[in-house]
Write an enzyme that holds these catalytic residues in place. Structure first.
Site, PDB file in Angstrom:
ATOM      1  N   ARG A 103     -43.960   3.058 -23.351  1.00  8.24           N
ATOM      2  CA  ARG A 103     -44.565   4.374 -23.133  1.00  8.24           C
ATOM      3  C   ARG A 103     -45.847   4.556 -23.932  1.00  8.24           C
ATOM      4  O   ARG A 103     -46.779   5.212 -23.512  1.00  8.24           O
ATOM      5  CB  ARG A 103     -43.577   5.479 -23.508  1.00  8.24           C
ATOM      6  CG  ARG A 103     -42.410   5.567 -22.558  1.00  8.24           C
ATOM      7  CD  ARG A 103     -41.281   6.340 -23.176  1.00  8.24           C
ATOM      8  NE  ARG A 103     -40.867   5.690 -24.420  1.00  8.24           N
ATOM      9  CZ  ARG A 103     -40.085   6.232 -25.336  1.00  8.24           C
ATOM     10  NH1 ARG A 103     -39.642   7.450 -25.163  1.00  8.24           N
ATOM     11  NH2 ARG A 103     -39.755   5.562 -26.415  1.00  8.24           N
ATOM     12  N   LYS A 156     -26.326   4.848 -31.886  1.00 11.65           N
ATOM     13  CA  LYS A 156     -26.601   6.216 -31.419  1.00 11.65           C
ATOM     14  C   LYS A 156     -25.296   6.947 -31.165  1.00 11.65           C
ATOM     15  O   LYS A 156     -24.312   6.327 -30.755  1.00 11.65           O
ATOM     16  CB  LYS A 156     -27.427   6.172 -30.130  1.00 11.65           C
ATOM     17  CG  LYS A 156     -28.853   5.713 -30.358  1.00 11.65           C
ATOM     18  CD  LYS A 156     -29.717   5.832 -29.113  1.00 11.65           C
ATOM     19  CE  LYS A 156     -31.155   5.468 -29.424  1.00 11.65           C
ATOM     20  NZ  LYS A 156     -32.013   5.459 -28.225  1.00 11.65           N
ATOM     21  N   HIS A 208     -37.449   6.987 -16.753  1.00 12.26           N
ATOM     22  CA  HIS A 208     -36.642   5.788 -16.478  1.00 12.26           C
ATOM     23  C   HIS A 208     -36.676   5.470 -14.976  1.00 12.26           C
ATOM     24  O   HIS A 208     -36.785   4.305 -14.584  1.00 12.26           O
ATOM     25  CB  HIS A 208     -35.183   6.008 -16.894  1.00 12.26           C
ATOM     26  CG  HIS A 208     -34.964   6.174 -18.371  1.00 12.26           C
ATOM     27  ND1 HIS A 208     -34.366   7.279 -18.914  1.00 12.26           N
ATOM     28  CD2 HIS A 208     -35.255   5.359 -19.418  1.00 12.26           C
ATOM     29  CE1 HIS A 208     -34.287   7.136 -20.232  1.00 12.26           C
ATOM     30  NE2 HIS A 208     -34.822   5.986 -20.571  1.00 12.26           N
ATOM     31  N   SER A 221     -35.105  10.851 -24.111  1.00 10.46           N
ATOM     32  CA  SER A 221     -33.837  11.534 -23.833  1.00 10.46           C
ATOM     33  C   SER A 221     -33.543  12.584 -24.909  1.00 10.46           C
ATOM     34  O   SER A 221     -33.063  13.676 -24.598  1.00 10.46           O
ATOM     35  CB  SER A 221     -32.699  10.524 -23.755  1.00 10.46           C
ATOM     36  OG  SER A 221     -32.972   9.597 -22.725  1.00 10.46           O
TER      37      SER A 221
HETATM   38  N1  COA Z   1     -38.869   7.382 -19.815  1.00  9.86           N
HETATM   39  C1  COA Z   1     -38.323   8.252 -20.656  1.00  9.86           C
HETATM   40  N2  COA Z   1     -37.756   7.914 -21.814  1.00  9.86           N
HETATM   41  C2  COA Z   1     -37.752   6.628 -22.127  1.00  9.86           C
HETATM   42  C3  COA Z   1     -38.313   5.648 -21.304  1.00  9.86           C
HETATM   43  C4  COA Z   1     -38.892   6.071 -20.100  1.00  9.86           C
HETATM   44  N3  COA Z   1     -39.465   5.232 -19.253  1.00  9.86           N
HETATM   45  N4  COA Z   1     -38.149   4.458 -21.888  1.00  9.86           N
HETATM   46  C5  COA Z   1     -37.515   4.671 -23.038  1.00  9.86           C
HETATM   47  N5  COA Z   1     -37.267   5.989 -23.178  1.00  9.86           N
HETATM   48  C6  COA Z   1     -36.630   6.658 -24.316  1.00  9.86           C
HETATM   49  C7  COA Z   1     -35.138   6.702 -24.188  1.00  9.86           C
HETATM   50  O1  COA Z   1     -34.729   7.852 -23.515  1.00  9.86           O
HETATM   51  C8  COA Z   1     -34.725   6.705 -25.636  1.00  9.86           C
HETATM   52  O2  COA Z   1     -34.807   8.012 -26.132  1.00  9.86           O
HETATM   53  P1  COA Z   1     -33.890   8.482 -27.340  1.00  9.86           P
HETATM   54  O3  COA Z   1     -34.147   7.542 -28.476  1.00  9.86           O
HETATM   55  O4  COA Z   1     -34.362   9.838 -27.561  1.00  9.86           O
HETATM   56  O5  COA Z   1     -32.474   8.400 -26.863  1.00  9.86           O
HETATM   57  C9  COA Z   1     -35.803   5.865 -26.327  1.00  9.86           C
HETATM   58  O6  COA Z   1     -36.889   5.897 -25.464  1.00  9.86           O
HETATM   59  C10 COA Z   1     -35.447   4.422 -26.522  1.00  9.86           C
HETATM   60  O7  COA Z   1     -34.512   4.114 -25.544  1.00  9.86           O
HETATM   61  P2  COA Z   1     -34.090   2.877 -24.721  1.00  9.86           P
HETATM   62  O8  COA Z   1     -35.214   2.280 -24.019  1.00  9.86           O
HETATM   63  O9  COA Z   1     -32.933   3.331 -23.923  1.00  9.86           O
HETATM   64  O10 COA Z   1     -33.701   1.886 -25.793  1.00  9.86           O
HETATM   65  P3  COA Z   1     -32.528   2.007 -26.728  1.00  9.86           P
HETATM   66  O11 COA Z   1     -33.075   1.805 -28.075  1.00  9.86           O
HETATM   67  O12 COA Z   1     -31.694   3.188 -26.531  1.00  9.86           O
HETATM   68  O13 COA Z   1     -31.714   0.771 -26.166  1.00  9.86           O
HETATM   69  C11 COA Z   1     -30.887  -1.418 -26.139  1.00  9.86           C
HETATM   70  C12 COA Z   1     -31.830  -0.412 -26.761  1.00  9.86           C
HETATM   71  C13 COA Z   1     -29.606  -0.791 -25.679  1.00  9.86           C
HETATM   72  C14 COA Z   1     -31.557  -2.058 -24.963  1.00  9.86           C
HETATM   73  C15 COA Z   1     -30.651  -2.443 -27.249  1.00  9.86           C
HETATM   74  O14 COA Z   1     -30.130  -1.761 -28.370  1.00  9.86           O
HETATM   75  C16 COA Z   1     -29.684  -3.499 -26.839  1.00  9.86           C
HETATM   76  O15 COA Z   1     -30.061  -4.424 -26.171  1.00  9.86           O
HETATM   77  N6  COA Z   1     -28.421  -3.372 -27.244  1.00  9.86           N
HETATM   78  C17 COA Z   1     -27.373  -4.340 -26.938  1.00  9.86           C
HETATM   79  C18 COA Z   1     -26.978  -5.125 -28.169  1.00  9.86           C
HETATM   80  C19 COA Z   1     -27.997  -6.190 -28.459  1.00  9.86           C
HETATM   81  O16 COA Z   1     -28.171  -7.135 -27.729  1.00  9.86           O
HETATM   82  N7  COA Z   1     -28.683  -6.030 -29.611  1.00  9.86           N
HETATM   83  C20 COA Z   1     -29.707  -6.951 -30.029  1.00  9.86           C
HETATM   84  C21 COA Z   1     -31.053  -6.557 -29.475  1.00  9.86           C
HETATM   85  S1  COA Z   1     -32.349  -7.537 -30.179  1.00  9.86           S
END
Ligand code: COA
Length: 160
Positions: A91, A42, A18, A129
């Site tokens: 990724r 989550k 990140h 994560s």
């Molecule tokens: N390095 C390491 N890990 C990474 C990474 C990076 N560069 N990029 C992503 N990841 C990992 C994260 O750690 C996470 O791991 P996990 O699933 O084991 O916890 C996974 O990839 C996906 O994570 P992330 O990029 O944080 O996305 P998310 O799915 O957790 O978050 C939101 C998604 C929060 C952005 C999305 O749900 C959102 O916008 N929510 C708000 C409500 C909304 O508007 N919803 C409609 C969306 S269309």
């Protein structure tokens, strides 16, 4: 024009992958707001406050970065902050389908906010994560994957 981008995610916890994305994003935008989502799908290990605090400590040496949390639709949060873009990390090919779907839905419901995809260094492409939490829970060495503040917090959590 001051160009603001939001980097949203669950960040449970923030990793070096990140941070790599954040460092790339600040080269393109004037301000990058790292926004911790209260993701209802989550069950996080760390509270929102803990995740925000870990990010704040991890980005201390990077200029033009702010840290916040949000509870709404990401597009609404972007509008509220006056952001023109949201940053997402790609990724691997496996991330593409989900990201593509999310970007198109966000475009539909929140006009004027572009999704910008950045790729981290190859050595971080396999990080997530959840994997880091699993390694830490089983006593493995996570030093090269996360900032020290996260390593210490994970140690503390799993020693209880
Ligand atoms: N390095 C390491 N890990 C990474 C990474 C990076 N560069 N990029 C992503 N990841 C990992 C994260 O750690 C996470 O791991 P996990 O699933 O084991 O916890 C996974 O990839 C996906 O994570 P992330 O990029 O944080 O996305 P998310 O799915 O957790 O978050 C939101 C998604 C929060 C952005 C999305 O749900 C959102 O916008 N929510 C708000 C409500 C909304 O508007 N919803 C409609 C969306 S269309």
């Amino acid at each position: 024009m001051h160009r603001i981008a939001i980097y949203p995610g669950t960040f449970d916890p923030i990793t070096n992958g990140h941070l790599d994305i954040i460092k790339r994003a600040v080269k393109i935008f004037d301000t990058v707001i790292v926004a911790v989502a209260n993701n209802i799908e989550k069950i996080p290990l760390f509270s929102i406050e803990e995740r925000v605090a870990m990010i704040q400590k991890s980005v201390r040496d990077i200029s033009h970065v702010e840290v916040d949390s949000f509870n709404s639709l990401i597009v609404d949060y972007c509008h509220q902050k006056g952001a023109i873009a949201m940053i997402r990390g790609l990724r691997a090919i496996s991330d593409f389908e989900y990201e593509f779907q999310m970007a198109l839905i966000n475009r539909k419901i929140g006009k004027d906010v572009e999704s910008v995809f950045l790729m981290p260094k190859e050595k971080y492409t396999y990080l997530s994560s959840s994997l880091i939490k699993e390694i830490a829970a089983l006593g493995g060495d996570i030093s090269s994957f996360v900032p020290d503040v996260v390593k210490n917090k994970l140690k503390e959590k799993y020693s209880k």
